[in-house]
Design a protein around this motif. Structure first.
Motif, PDB file in Angstrom:
ATOM      1  N   GLU A  39      -3.588  -6.447 -19.828  1.00 31.88           N
ATOM      2  CA  GLU A  39      -2.203  -6.633 -20.282  1.00 31.88           C
ATOM      3  C   GLU A  39      -1.824  -5.691 -21.422  1.00 31.88           C
ATOM      4  O   GLU A  39      -0.677  -5.283 -21.546  1.00 31.88           O
ATOM      5  CB  GLU A  39      -1.971  -8.084 -20.711  1.00 31.88           C
ATOM      6  N   PHE A  40      -2.786  -5.384 -22.292  1.00 34.82           N
ATOM      7  CA  PHE A  40      -2.524  -4.509 -23.439  1.00 34.82           C
ATOM      8  C   PHE A  40      -3.801  -3.784 -23.818  1.00 34.82           C
ATOM      9  O   PHE A  40      -4.858  -4.397 -23.971  1.00 34.82           O
ATOM     10  CB  PHE A  40      -2.025  -5.303 -24.649  1.00 34.82           C
ATOM     11  N   ALA A  41      -3.687  -2.481 -23.954  1.00 35.36           N
ATOM     12  CA  ALA A  41      -4.810  -1.665 -24.413  1.00 35.36           C
ATOM     13  C   ALA A  41      -4.322  -0.822 -25.584  1.00 35.36           C
ATOM     14  O   ALA A  41      -3.130  -0.515 -25.685  1.00 35.36           O
ATOM     15  CB  ALA A  41      -5.323  -0.772 -23.284  1.00 35.36           C
ATOM     16  N   GLY A  42      -5.231  -0.479 -26.459  1.00 36.05           N
ATOM     17  CA  GLY A  42      -4.843   0.314 -27.616  1.00 36.05           C
ATOM     18  C   GLY A  42      -5.894   1.347 -27.969  1.00 36.05           C
ATOM     19  O   GLY A  42      -7.073   1.186 -27.654  1.00 36.05           O
ATOM     20  N   LEU A  43      -5.436   2.402 -28.627  1.00 32.25           N
ATOM     21  CA  LEU A  43      -6.321   3.438 -29.146  1.00 32.25           C
ATOM     22  C   LEU A  43      -6.065   3.582 -30.641  1.00 32.25           C
ATOM     23  O   LEU A  43      -4.910   3.608 -31.079  1.00 32.25           O
ATOM     24  CB  LEU A  43      -6.048   4.787 -28.465  1.00 32.25           C
ATOM     25  N   HIS A  44      -7.142   3.679 -31.408  1.00 35.61           N
ATOM     26  CA  HIS A  44      -7.038   3.879 -32.853  1.00 35.61           C
ATOM     27  C   HIS A  44      -7.105   5.368 -33.168  1.00 35.61           C
ATOM     28  O   HIS A  44      -8.032   6.054 -32.738  1.00 35.61           O
ATOM     29  CB  HIS A  44      -8.190   3.186 -33.584  1.00 35.61           C
ATOM     30  N   CYS A  45      -6.134   5.861 -33.933  1.00 31.53           N
ATOM     31  CA  CYS A  45      -6.133   7.237 -34.406  1.00 31.53           C
ATOM     32  C   CYS A  45      -6.857   7.295 -35.754  1.00 31.53           C
ATOM     33  O   CYS A  45      -6.996   6.284 -36.433  1.00 31.53           O
ATOM     34  CB  CYS A  45      -4.704   7.748 -34.580  1.00 31.53           C
ATOM     35  N   GLU A  46      -7.260   8.485 -36.148  1.00 31.91           N
ATOM     36  CA  GLU A  46      -7.980   8.661 -37.406  1.00 31.91           C
ATOM     37  C   GLU A  46      -7.179   8.173 -38.611  1.00 31.91           C
ATOM     38  O   GLU A  46      -7.742   7.693 -39.589  1.00 31.91           O
ATOM     39  CB  GLU A  46      -8.345  10.137 -37.630  1.00 31.91           C
ATOM     40  N   ASP A  47      -5.866   8.305 -38.568  1.00 30.34           N
ATOM     41  CA  ASP A  47      -5.032   7.944 -39.717  1.00 30.34           C
ATOM     42  C   ASP A  47      -4.611   6.476 -39.717  1.00 30.34           C
ATOM     43  O   ASP A  47      -3.792   6.058 -40.530  1.00 30.34           O
ATOM     44  CB  ASP A  47      -3.798   8.838 -39.772  1.00 30.34           C
ATOM     45  N   GLY A  48      -5.169   5.677 -38.795  1.00 33.53           N
ATOM     46  CA  GLY A  48      -4.855   4.257 -38.750  1.00 33.53           C
ATOM     47  C   GLY A  48      -3.772   3.880 -37.763  1.00 33.53           C
ATOM     48  O   GLY A  48      -3.543   2.704 -37.510  1.00 33.53           O
ATOM     49  N   LEU A  49      -3.085   4.850 -37.190  1.00 29.20           N
ATOM     50  CA  LEU A  49      -2.046   4.565 -36.204  1.00 29.20           C
ATOM     51  C   LEU A  49      -2.687   4.010 -34.936  1.00 29.20           C
ATOM     52  O   LEU A  49      -3.730   4.499 -34.491  1.00 29.20           O
ATOM     53  CB  LEU A  49      -1.270   5.841 -35.875  1.00 29.20           C
ATOM     54  N   LEU A  50      -2.084   2.986 -34.358  1.00 34.53           N
ATOM     55  CA  LEU A  50      -2.516   2.440 -33.079  1.00 34.53           C
ATOM     56  C   LEU A  50      -1.529   2.901 -32.015  1.00 34.53           C
ATOM     57  O   LEU A  50      -0.315   2.703 -32.160  1.00 34.53           O
ATOM     58  CB  LEU A  50      -2.552   0.908 -33.103  1.00 34.53           C
ATOM     59  N   VAL A  51      -2.041   3.507 -30.958  1.00 29.97           N
ATOM     60  CA  VAL A  51      -1.213   3.845 -29.805  1.00 29.97           C
ATOM     61  C   VAL A  51      -1.520   2.784 -28.760  1.00 29.97           C
ATOM     62  O   VAL A  51      -2.667   2.662 -28.308  1.00 29.97           O
ATOM     63  CB  VAL A  51      -1.506   5.256 -29.264  1.00 29.97           C
ATOM     64  N   GLY A  52      -0.505   1.989 -28.422  1.00 33.09           N
ATOM     65  CA  GLY A  52      -0.704   0.876 -27.501  1.00 33.09           C
ATOM     66  C   GLY A  52      -0.080   1.135 -26.151  1.00 33.09           C
ATOM     67  O   GLY A  52       0.843   1.945 -26.002  1.00 33.09           O
ATOM     68  N   PHE A  53      -0.591   0.418 -25.157  1.00 29.33           N
ATOM     69  CA  PHE A  53      -0.122   0.541 -23.779  1.00 29.33           C
ATOM     70  C   PHE A  53       0.005  -0.882 -23.236  1.00 29.33           C
ATOM     71  O   PHE A  53      -0.989  -1.612 -23.170  1.00 29.33           O
ATOM     72  CB  PHE A  53      -1.123   1.351 -22.950  1.00 29.33           C
ATOM     73  N   GLN A  54       1.229  -1.275 -22.891  1.00 29.17           N
ATOM     74  CA  GLN A  54       1.438  -2.647 -22.433  1.00 29.17           C
ATOM     75  C   GLN A  54       1.910  -2.680 -20.995  1.00 29.17           C
ATOM     76  O   GLN A  54       2.732  -1.864 -20.579  1.00 29.17           O
ATOM     77  CB  GLN A  54       2.418  -3.386 -23.338  1.00 29.17           C
ATOM     78  N   ARG A  55       1.358  -3.638 -20.252  1.00 30.64           N
ATOM     79  CA  ARG A  55       1.710  -3.796 -18.845  1.00 30.64           C
ATOM     80  C   ARG A  55       3.157  -4.284 -18.727  1.00 30.64           C
ATOM     81  O   ARG A  55       3.587  -5.183 -19.437  1.00 30.64           O
ATOM     82  CB  ARG A  55       0.799  -4.808 -18.165  1.00 30.64           C
ATOM     83  N   VAL A  56       3.892  -3.664 -17.809  1.00 29.69           N
ATOM     84  CA  VAL A  56       5.254  -4.068 -17.489  1.00 29.69           C
ATOM     85  C   VAL A  56       5.352  -4.183 -15.976  1.00 29.69           C
ATOM     86  O   VAL A  56       5.046  -3.225 -15.253  1.00 29.69           O
ATOM     87  CB  VAL A  56       6.285  -3.035 -18.024  1.00 29.69           C
ATOM     88  N   ASP A  57       5.719  -5.365 -15.509  1.00 31.33           N
ATOM     89  CA  ASP A  57       5.913  -5.547 -14.076  1.00 31.33           C
ATOM     90  C   ASP A  57       7.097  -4.697 -13.612  1.00 31.33           C
ATOM     91  O   ASP A  57       8.068  -4.518 -14.337  1.00 31.33           O
ATOM     92  CB  ASP A  57       6.182  -7.018 -13.751  1.00 31.33           C
ATOM     93  N   ASP A  58       7.008  -4.152 -12.433  1.00 27.74           N
ATOM     94  CA  ASP A  58       8.073  -3.319 -11.852  1.00 27.74           C
ATOM     95  C   ASP A  58       8.396  -2.104 -12.722  1.00 27.74           C
ATOM     96  O   ASP A  58       9.546  -1.664 -12.799  1.00 27.74           O
ATOM     97  CB  ASP A  58       9.336  -4.145 -11.582  1.00 27.74           C
ATOM     98  N   TYR A  59       7.388  -1.569 -13.392  1.00 29.05           N
ATOM     99  CA  TYR A  59       7.557  -0.380 -14.231  1.00 29.05           C
ATOM    100  C   TYR A  59       8.136   0.775 -13.414  1.00 29.05           C
ATOM    101  O   TYR A  59       7.729   1.014 -12.282  1.00 29.05           O
ATOM    102  CB  TYR A  59       6.200   0.029 -14.818  1.00 29.05           C
TER     103      TYR A  59
END
Length: 123
Positions: A39-59
């Motif tokens: 449903e949700f995945a995230g990546l941590h950047c070196e500077d603390g920023l989180l890049v997230g990816f969220q599931r959307v039905d019918d994207y």
């Protein structure tokens, strides 16, 4: 006077969060968040920023450069390597390359979910 705010996260809608996180992890080397799931995945950047990816039905993927489905977000990455080499590696990872390229100083690509992003030679 502006508020003192720090950007801590950016989240992209997509049909498959883990797959899109894997694409960006391979492209950037960012660390996968340990609680990532379908449903949700995230990546941590070196500077603390989180890049997230969220599931959307019918994207519906953005259509670039036309705006039939607006892009909604455009990410840019500065790279030190040769743009041709970076582009080739990203295409191997699953990126797409639109026919329209606005100029030769950057490459516009699309991630596997269709979000446009640029790679720009640093310097």
């Amino acid at each position: 006077m502006p508020l003192q705010m720090k950007l801590t996260a950016i989240t992209l809608d997509c049909p498959d969060p883990l797959a899109l996180a894997a694409f960006y992890q391979q492209a950037t080397g960012f660390e996968l968040h340990p609680k990532s799931d379908d449903e949700f995945a995230g990546l941590h950047c070196e500077d603390g920023l989180l890049v997230g990816f969220q599931r959307v039905d019918d994207y519906r993927a953005p259509s670039w450069p036309d705006q039939i489905v607006p892009q909604q977000l455009h990410i840019c990455f500065k790279v030190e390597d040769d743009l041709d080499e970076v582009e080739a590696r990203l295409l191997q990872l699953g990126a797409g390359k639109p026919d329209h390229q606005p100029h030769d100083k950057a490459r516009v690509l699309t991630d596997p979910a269709g979000h446009p992003f640029c790679v720009v030679r640093g310097g």
